[in-house]
Design a protein around this motif. Structure first.
Motif, PDB file in Angstrom:
ATOM      1  N   GLN A  29      -6.393   0.362  -0.351  1.00  0.00           N
ATOM      2  CA  GLN A  29      -5.847  -0.528   0.701  1.00  0.00           C
ATOM      3  C   GLN A  29      -4.507  -0.065   1.272  1.00  0.00           C
ATOM      4  O   GLN A  29      -4.019  -0.144   2.564  1.00  0.00           O
ATOM      5  CB  GLN A  29      -5.250  -1.935   0.210  1.00  0.00           C
ATOM      6  N   GLU A  30      -3.532   0.468   0.736  1.00  0.00           N
ATOM      7  CA  GLU A  30      -2.234   1.084   0.934  1.00  0.00           C
ATOM      8  C   GLU A  30      -2.491   2.201   1.722  1.00  0.00           C
ATOM      9  O   GLU A  30      -1.927   2.468   2.839  1.00  0.00           O
ATOM     10  CB  GLU A  30      -1.543   1.539  -0.303  1.00  0.00           C
ATOM     11  N   ARG A  32      -5.344   2.913   3.557  1.00  0.00           N
ATOM     12  CA  ARG A  32      -5.810   2.840   5.012  1.00  0.00           C
ATOM     13  C   ARG A  32      -4.891   2.669   5.998  1.00  0.00           C
ATOM     14  O   ARG A  32      -4.946   3.131   7.292  1.00  0.00           O
ATOM     15  CB  ARG A  32      -6.659   1.563   4.783  1.00  0.00           C
ATOM     16  N   VAL A  33      -3.564   1.718   5.721  1.00  0.00           N
ATOM     17  CA  VAL A  33      -2.637   1.658   6.842  1.00  0.00           C
ATOM     18  C   VAL A  33      -2.278   3.059   7.159  1.00  0.00           C
ATOM     19  O   VAL A  33      -2.086   3.475   8.339  1.00  0.00           O
ATOM     20  CB  VAL A  33      -1.665   0.659   6.316  1.00  0.00           C
ATOM     21  N   CYS A  34      -1.919   3.918   6.254  1.00  0.00           N
ATOM     22  CA  CYS A  34      -1.211   5.284   6.597  1.00  0.00           C
ATOM     23  C   CYS A  34      -2.042   6.251   7.393  1.00  0.00           C
ATOM     24  O   CYS A  34      -1.983   6.741   8.230  1.00  0.00           O
ATOM     25  CB  CYS A  34      -0.586   5.804   5.217  1.00  0.00           C
ATOM     26  N   THR A  36      -4.762   5.289   9.245  1.00  0.00           N
ATOM     27  CA  THR A  36      -4.840   5.039  10.702  1.00  0.00           C
ATOM     28  C   THR A  36      -3.668   5.280  11.588  1.00  0.00           C
ATOM     29  O   THR A  36      -3.903   5.824  12.567  1.00  0.00           O
ATOM     30  CB  THR A  36      -5.001   3.394  10.776  1.00  0.00           C
TER      31      THR A  36
END
Length: 169
Positions: A29-30, A32-34, A36
């Motif tokens: 989850q962490e 995925r933000v980075c 993107t």
């Protein structure tokens, strides 16, 4: 400093396998933000070379652009690497090792992403302000801000927590 997966999970009743699964899911989850953000930035950087203004940039800015694109490529690749590791290591009972390596890769990816953003900001501000010294100051300030938010603040919170825990023993 001990890795997170080596510490006992306080207040949780989970097996080592359940803990590894939880940590891996949290890590995904962490990242995925980075991923993107890095991919979008990298895409914009790639498109920049095909704009009419690019040909008029001074040599320094063209070299800065190349360095920024390379940093963006390394950041993107490093932040995607945990997925490749998972593909190769899946089913071998090595999730704790995967979590350790992926955590290191994500940390390195964040450093590379901070450098990419700062270099891109420098290039943009140099272009927008005709190479003003303010571009260097503002880009340096942005990099310092990333260091504070992504490194100094979390370490400070960890130290305070450890100090409180040691005091309460």
């Amino acid at each position: 400093m001990t890795a997170d997966h080596d510490r006992p999970a306080r207040g949780r009743d989970e097996t080592p396998e359940e803990r590894a699964d939880r940590l891996w899911n949290e890590m995904l989850q962490e990242v995925r933000v980075c991923q993107t953000g890095a991919q979008i930035l990298f895409g914009f950087l790639l498109a920049t070379a095909f704009t009419p203004r690019f040909a008029t940039l001074p040599d320094f800015d063209k070299h800065l652009y190349v360095a920024t694109v390379l940093l963006g490529a390394f950041a993107t690749g490093t932040l995607i690497a945990p997925v490749a590791f998972h593909r190769f290591m899946s089913g071998h009972g090595m999730k704790p090792e995967l979590i350790h390596v992926a955590g290191r890769l994500i940390g390195l990816g964040l450093v590379l992403l901070a450098l990419t953003i700062s270099a891109a900001l420098l290039l943009l501000l140099r272009t927008a302000t005709d190479s003003s010294p303010a571009a260097w100051v503002l880009s340096g300030a942005a990099l310092a801000w990333f260091c504070v938010c992504w490194l100094v603040l979390p370490r400070s919170v960890l130290r305070r927590h450890a100090h409180r825990r040691d005091r309460d023993r």
